[in-house]
Design a protein around this motif. Structure first.
Motif, PDB file in Angstrom:
ATOM      1  N   ARG A 230     -34.196  -0.734  22.666  1.00  0.00           N
ATOM      2  CA  ARG A 230     -33.906  -0.120  23.450  1.00  0.00           C
ATOM      3  C   ARG A 230     -33.032  -1.546  23.695  1.00  0.00           C
ATOM      4  O   ARG A 230     -33.312  -1.946  24.268  1.00  0.00           O
ATOM      5  CB  ARG A 230     -34.815   0.727  24.230  1.00  0.00           C
ATOM      6  CG  ARG A 230     -34.310   1.248  26.044  1.00  0.00           C
ATOM      7  CD  ARG A 230     -35.402   1.237  26.418  1.00  0.00           C
ATOM      8  NE  ARG A 230     -34.584   1.839  27.527  1.00  0.00           N
ATOM      9  CZ  ARG A 230     -36.327   2.795  28.362  1.00  0.00           C
ATOM     10  NH1 ARG A 230     -36.803   3.668  27.428  1.00  0.00           N
ATOM     11  NH2 ARG A 230     -35.349   3.749  29.574  1.00  0.00           N
ATOM     12  N   ASN A 232     -29.689  -2.825  27.307  1.00  0.00           N
ATOM     13  CA  ASN A 232     -29.614  -2.556  28.477  1.00  0.00           C
ATOM     14  C   ASN A 232     -28.168  -2.829  28.171  1.00  0.00           C
ATOM     15  O   ASN A 232     -27.792  -3.619  28.055  1.00  0.00           O
ATOM     16  CB  ASN A 232     -30.012  -3.716  29.902  1.00  0.00           C
ATOM     17  CG  ASN A 232     -29.022  -3.343  31.062  1.00  0.00           C
ATOM     18  OD1 ASN A 232     -29.144  -3.627  31.468  1.00  0.00           O
ATOM     19  ND2 ASN A 232     -29.012  -1.928  31.415  1.00  0.00           N
ATOM     20  N   ASP A 242     -29.464   1.860  30.147  1.00  0.00           N
ATOM     21  CA  ASP A 242     -30.492   1.641  29.269  1.00  0.00           C
ATOM     22  C   ASP A 242     -29.801   3.640  28.178  1.00  0.00           C
ATOM     23  O   ASP A 242     -30.103   4.356  28.204  1.00  0.00           O
ATOM     24  CB  ASP A 242     -31.897   1.631  29.705  1.00  0.00           C
ATOM     25  CG  ASP A 242     -32.278   0.487  29.808  1.00  0.00           C
ATOM     26  OD1 ASP A 242     -31.262  -0.043  30.942  1.00  0.00           O
ATOM     27  OD2 ASP A 242     -33.527   0.411  29.694  1.00  0.00           O
TER      28      ASP A 242
END
Length: 301
Positions: A230, A232, A242
């Motif tokens: 993950r 951003n 995200d």
């Protein structure tokens, strides 16, 4: 309308229905009130309360609203009443209540309490990008998004869309972006948070928030075999988001450039305001997804 989380479904072919046909289909599959013994209903409702249209169109986008209505009858409430009845039977009749009788009592209690249970409705916005053959569901939950698309498919009779299928594993690209930001898709820059997971030890995970994603500690974790699942990102100073290893988009937030445009909206009525919001955020999302999907070789743009 502001989409905060996004599950995207992509079609291989152009959608074969008009806005009028879609509206009629949604109208025929409205979310009905829960009956006295109905635990859950779902369907579609007008996006704007007090307005009749089931969908609104502008600039190749269509916006509609799915609703799920459920009766709230918590398990602990049923258990409490059941325990009281079982205890009363044992005291008055001097016998033990068996498993089968308990199940029958539970069913009876549920039937009696159901009409008195409160109902709660949950609304989920759906933005359809007809130019890109994408269904954008405003949901952070994949199962919830799938339920909404299934309901839309039921209303239309057919809706051949699937989750985007990247040519390469996203976590490999995410990790490469952290090592070398110049590899990011065009228009994107790194944000300030990410999540790493181990490839050998499934329980190993570490999250970084409000940090420089190029710092040595993060790169050291990558060198030990962890991968980014993950990350951003910022898109052209317009919004941050995200993206995870399933290419689901979370925590969408407008940045200064888009905030100014949102604040400048001065629509005369609710419909005009909704259509302006559809154009504003829809166009930004379309362009951001175009760049991301081109990078991962997903569909034809």
């Amino acid at each position: 309308m502001w989409i905060r989380n996004l599950a995207v479904f992509v079609g291989d072919e152009a959608f074969g229905w008009s806005v009028a046909e879609l509206e009629e289909a949604l109208d025929n599959h409205r979310c009905q009130p829960c009956g006295s013994q109905t635990q859950r209903t779902d369907g579609f409702v007008p996006p704007l309360k007090g307005q009749d249209p089931m969908a609104y169109e502008v600039d190749g986008f269509i916006y509609c609203m799915h609703q799920e209505t459920a009766r709230l009858l918590p398990g602990p409430v049923i258990k409490e009443v059941l325990d009281e009845k079982v205890e009363l039977i044992q005291q008055e009749e001097g016998r033990k209540v068996g498993r089968k009788e308990k199940a029958e009592l539970k069913e009876q209690i549920t039937f009696e309490l159901m009409p008195r249970a409160f109902t709660r409705s949950r609304r989920t916005g759906v933005l359809i990008d007809t130019r890109r053959r994408r269904i954008l569901v405003d949901s952070a939950s994949a199962p919830r998004a799938e339920e909404v698309v299934a309901s839309l498919r039921k209303a239309l009779g057919t809706l051949p869309v699937t989750y985007p299928a990247p040519k390469a594993a996203p976590y490999t690209s995410f990790s490469n972006w952290l090592r070398k930001p110049s590899l990011l898709p065009e228009g994107y820059t790194l944000g300030d948070r990410c999540e790493l997971k181990g490839t050998k030890d499934e329980g190993a995970a570490v999250r970084f928030t409000a940090v420089d994603l190029g710092q040595e500690e993060i790169l050291a974790h990558l060198d030990t075999g962890m991968v980014a699942v993950r990350v951003n990102l910022a898109w052209q100073d317009a919004m941050e988001l995200d993206v995870n290893d399933k290419l689901e988009i979370k925590r969408i937030r407008p940045l200064d450039q888009l905030k100014e445009n949102i604040d400048a909206l001065e629509a005369d009525d609710a419909v005009a305001e909704l259509q302006a919001q559809m154009t504003l955020q829809g166009t930004v999302l379309r362009d951001a997804l175009d760049s991301l999907y081109e990078y991962f070789e997903i569909g034809a743009q």
